[in-house]
Write an enzyme that holds these catalytic residues in place. Structure first.
Site, mmCIF file in Angstrom:
data_model
loop_
_atom_site.group_PDB
_atom_site.id
_atom_site.type_symbol
_atom_site.label_atom_id
_atom_site.label_comp_id
_atom_site.label_asym_id
_atom_site.label_seq_id
_atom_site.Cartn_x
_atom_site.Cartn_y
_atom_site.Cartn_z
ATOM 1 N N ARG A 1 1.604 -13.051 -7.594
ATOM 2 C CA ARG A 1 1.742 -11.734 -6.980
ATOM 3 C C ARG A 1 2.030 -11.856 -5.491
ATOM 4 O O ARG A 1 2.806 -11.077 -4.930
ATOM 5 C CB ARG A 1 0.484 -10.900 -7.223
ATOM 6 C CG ARG A 1 0.636 -9.449 -6.791
ATOM 7 C CD ARG A 1 -0.515 -8.601 -7.273
ATOM 8 N NE ARG A 1 -1.788 -8.993 -6.674
ATOM 9 C CZ ARG A 1 -2.956 -8.404 -6.943
ATOM 10 N NH1 ARG A 1 -2.996 -7.425 -7.830
ATOM 11 N NH2 ARG A 1 -4.074 -8.800 -6.370
ATOM 12 N N LYS B 1 0.997 -5.960 -2.313
ATOM 13 C CA LYS B 1 -0.212 -5.761 -1.500
ATOM 14 C C LYS B 1 0.100 -5.910 -0.016
ATOM 15 O O LYS B 1 -0.452 -6.744 0.702
ATOM 16 C CB LYS B 1 -1.312 -6.736 -1.926
ATOM 17 C CG LYS B 1 -1.986 -6.324 -3.226
ATOM 18 C CD LYS B 1 -3.207 -7.163 -3.557
ATOM 19 C CE LYS B 1 -4.409 -6.841 -2.708
ATOM 20 N NZ LYS B 1 -4.983 -5.509 -3.018
ATOM 21 N N GLU C 1 -2.622 5.648 -8.665
ATOM 22 C CA GLU C 1 -3.751 4.754 -8.390
ATOM 23 C C GLU C 1 -4.832 5.476 -7.618
ATOM 24 O O GLU C 1 -4.590 6.494 -6.971
ATOM 25 C CB GLU C 1 -3.298 3.542 -7.565
ATOM 26 C CG GLU C 1 -2.437 2.556 -8.296
ATOM 27 C CD GLU C 1 -2.242 1.276 -7.480
ATOM 28 O OE1 GLU C 1 -2.955 1.089 -6.475
ATOM 29 O OE2 GLU C 1 -1.383 0.477 -7.856
#
Length: 357
Positions: free
Chosen positions: A102, A204, A240
């Site tokens: 990721r 992120k 989210e």
């Protein structure tokens, strides 16, 4: 002098022996506050955009160029991981290769060179081993691991940094997320999207999170645990919570928003999908409307920090709806299963666990 703790093998230890195993603190009073540990890991990219010669250094402040891309343009990513103490006293990680992959995906989006999966995992293992005494005793908490990748090289015009740095530090935290003692109580914000199509909501990026500070602060001031955000286009589909993915349960079907650029592909999310299917549930990655959410049997959130956390209620347009929580729920079954694997109580049949020597 530290108070002695029960050893994992149920034997007794003197205070001096306990201090060698664990840091000198009262683990029963552990929270989710800032607790510096002994070491951190630093590695910088080379001119050819590769990484080599990383090192452990004592935890402390770092020097950074005022021209750095991370300060001027927010060129940075972070990951979130945990090290778990098993009942027999060993320490292990959960699916670190997924975090490495990721980070590579996010680095590509932000034009940063990233370490290989092998370099990333080796670095994480080194820093956890060096801070092993800060991994809480079994049942008392976990060692949170924060890898940061950022543009540390100097730039002036808008553009990526010529050099990047991977910094990894750790922090022991409680099993209770940020003071949470009961099921989450979420507020749906219908006016302020968390992420936009074409943006960085699917990685992120450090720039994702300050955007929600004010909204979450206002919600918490009203007594809510957190905010559940809707999509930026139609304002009708759940996306989210501020720092975690969301699932709904209706009968034998679990549904969660798809990762199409505005949803972070959570490692816990991915693991829950696989485990739920193993248990015989149908799992759908699809758009979930607010109306469907409000009619769900159960709602839960997933993430490294929150683990699997039940949602007790959701408030939308001043209307509050409650959901089933506690024993005999899908949420509890999945929680017991994933935490059992993470902490060594259950056999890891999937090869997800990486042990720290």
């Amino acid at each position: 002098m530290a108070t002695s703790h029960q050893l994992p093998n149920n034997g007794k230890a003197s205070n001096r022996e306990t201090e060698k195993i664990y840091a000198n603190m009262d683990w029963d009073k552990l929270t989710c506050g800032v607790i510096p540990t002994d070491y951190m890991y630093i590695i910088k990219s080379n001119e050819d955009r590769t990484y080599s010669n990383g090192t452990l250094v004592p935890f402390g402040t770092i020097d950074i160029n005022p021209h750095s891309a991370v300060i001027n343009y927010g060129q940075g990513l972070f990951e979130g991981m945990k090290a778990y103490r098993t009942k027999d006293g060993n320490v292990q990680l959960f699916r670190p290769e997924e975090n490495a992959l990721r980070m590579q995906m996010g680095a590509e989006r932000l034009l940063m060179p990233s370490p290989s999966v092998e370099q990333y995992i080796d670095a994480v293992k080194q820093v956890v081993h060096a801070n092993k005494r800060w991994v809480p005793p079994w049942g008392k908490g976990t060692l949170y691991i924060r890898p940061l990748l950022f543009g540390s090289g100097p730039v002036l015009g808008i553009g990526p940094a010529p050099q990047c740095t991977l910094l990894i530090f750790t922090n022991p935290i409680s099993n209770i997320y940020k003071g949470q003692t009961s099921a989450l109580n979420l507020l749906i914000n219908e006016n302020f999207p968390r992420a936009y199509p074409g943006g960085t909501g699917g990685v992120k990026s450090i720039s994702n999170y300050p955007l929600v500070f004010q909204v979450v602060k206002e919600a918490k001031a009203k007594g809510f645990s957190d905010v559940l955000f809707l999509d930026a286009v139609e304002h009708k589909y759940i996306e989210e919570v501020s720092s975690c993915n969301a699932f709904i349960v209706k009968g034998k079907v679990l549904s969660t928003a798809p990762t199409l650029g505005t949803i972070l592909p959570g490692v816990t999310r991915k693991s829950v999908i696989e485990l739920a299917r193993d248990l015989g549930y149908e799992v759908m990655e699809r758009k979930v409307s607010v109306e469907e959410l409000l009619e769900a049997d159960e709602v839960f959130c997933t993430g490294t920090a929150v683990g699997i956390s039940a949602v007790g209620s959701v408030t939308y347009k001043n209307k509050s709806v409650t959901f089933k929580t506690g024993a005999d729920t899908v949420t509890k079954k999945l929680y017991d299963l994933i935490t059992g694997i993470q902490t060594g109580l259950l056999e890891d049949k999937k090869g997800w666990v990486v042990k720290i020597d």
